[in-house]
Design an enzyme around this catalytic site. Structure first.
Site, PDB file in Angstrom:
ATOM      1  CG  ASP A 139      -2.101  -0.972   1.050  1.00 20.22           C
ATOM      2  OD1 ASP A 139      -2.333  -1.419  -0.089  1.00 20.22           O
ATOM      3  OD2 ASP A 139      -2.767  -1.284   2.052  1.00 20.22           O
ATOM      4  N   GLY A 191      -7.182   4.210  10.471  1.00 22.44           N
ATOM      5  CA  GLY A 191      -8.441   4.326  11.197  1.00 22.44           C
ATOM      6  C   GLY A 191      -8.910   3.003  11.760  1.00 22.44           C
ATOM      7  CG  ASP A 220      -1.582   8.123  23.045  1.00 29.27           C
ATOM      8  OD1 ASP A 220      -1.330   8.933  23.950  1.00 29.27           O
ATOM      9  OD2 ASP A 220      -1.462   6.888  23.176  1.00 29.27           O
TER      10      ASP A 220
END
Length: 341
Positions: A76, A194, A180
């Site tokens: 990717d 995500g 964070d």
């Protein structure tokens, strides 16, 4: 007019070099002119020596708008790098996965010859993937402007300091919390950072934006799915001197001082991905994540394929009228001879 396909590969890896060499040979045998970037072609020639098939050099022999397709050999990350190259010229990308999951890739290394056959016969479709426009403002000045196919990820710069942020949707504040970081993702990016942060998987054809907090210290800090027409913003609060950093697709970054503001909207320019398989997205999820599906029975038969007899009609009987006793039959009737004195 000759057809040209740009071959992009992660030439720092031996398996990518071998796949690029094979792809160029297969394309040439199919009557398609392979094209490579000068640096990647030089890497391949250092590894294999002089190539038997001719390869044109991008920006030397041919320009990017003259390329029909970009064949990306890698994971990717390589596809995201290719998207940076072709996004402004509407050339579609077709990924051949050489990495681990390779969610953006269309085929696997073992299918390379078949993939070239599909390209040669134009047996592929092109779909558009939504991208986001990202702007960074500091003290009223725009200091950075970029885009992302997967996500814009705001992270804390120092491991020991929690980042204080406030989120905003459609120019209205939503909530503030320490965390964070926070991910602002597209449907394509919902299966990337995500997803790793606990966000939902969004089907690619769904037009939406996703907000996913990372390790938030708050009661209401759940993943949110909002309209693609919404304007998202995250401000780094000045409660502490904690610094942040913004990463777009894990490739481009900028520092975020306290008071920095990140704005995200849907971009007008998508990325085009070539598809050779018309498989449902659910099947891609199962294949890429190796999800267990044992025991699945499949859809029930369609209603119009089931033949049944007529439905019986149950009629409710009418109630019987109450029994009427004749007046002459009443006891003590004067006309009854049995009661005469």
């Amino acid at each position: 007019m000759s057809r040209r396909v740009l071959v992009l590969a992660h030439t720092g890896r031996e398996d990518s070099l071998k796949a690029a060499w094979e792809a160029c040979a297969l394309l040439h045998a199919s009557g398609i002119v392979p094209v490579m970037q000068e640096s990647e072609l030089a890497d391949m020639e250092r590894f294999f020596g002089h190539l038997a098939q001719p390869v044109e050099v991008l920006h030397d022999h041919v320009q990017l708008p003259d390329v029909e397709l970009v064949m990306v050999l890698g994971g990717d990350g390589t596809i995201l790098r290719a998207a940076e190259l072709v996004r402004e010229v509407d050339v579609p990308l077709l990924g051949v996965n050489l990495g681990h999951v390779g969610f953006l890739a269309e085929s696997e290394r073992a299918d390379l010859a078949q993939t070239v056959e599909w390209i040669a016969s134009r047996e592929y479709t092109v779909e558009e993937r939504m991208t986001i426009d990202v702007q960074v403002w500091v003290r009223g000045q725009k200091i950075w402007h970029t885009w992302a196919l997967n996500e814009a990820a705001i992270e804390k710069a120092n491991r020991e300091r929690m980042l204080e942020v406030v989120t905003e949707v459609d120019e209205r504040p939503l909530t503030s919390f320490g965390c964070d970081g926070i991910v602002l993702a597209t449907p394509t990016g919902s299966t990337a950072y995500g997803f790793s942060a606990g966000g939902p998987v969004v089907w690619p054809e769904v037009e939406a934006l996703v907000i996913v907090p990372i390790s938030a210290h708050a009661l209401f800090a759940k993943p949110l799915v909002v309209s693609p027409r919404s304007r998202l913003a995250v401000e780094v609060l000045g409660r502490t001197d904690a610094q942040g950093v913004l990463w777009c697709d894990g490739r481009r970054s900028v520092d975020l001082p306290p008071g920095a503001r990140v704005e995200v909207t849907k971009s007008a320019t998508p990325v085009r991905l070539a598809r050779t398989h018309q498989t449902p997205f659910s099947a891609r999820l199962v294949r890429k994540f190796e999800l267990p599906i044992h025991g699945w029975r499949g859809p029930v038969p369609k209603a119009d394929a089931i033949h049944t007899g007529p439905i019986p009609i149950v009629r409710t009987p009418r109630p019987m009228p109450p029994l009427q006793v004749p007046q002459s039959d009443q006891p003590g009737d004067d006309n009854d001879p049995t009661t005469a004195k």
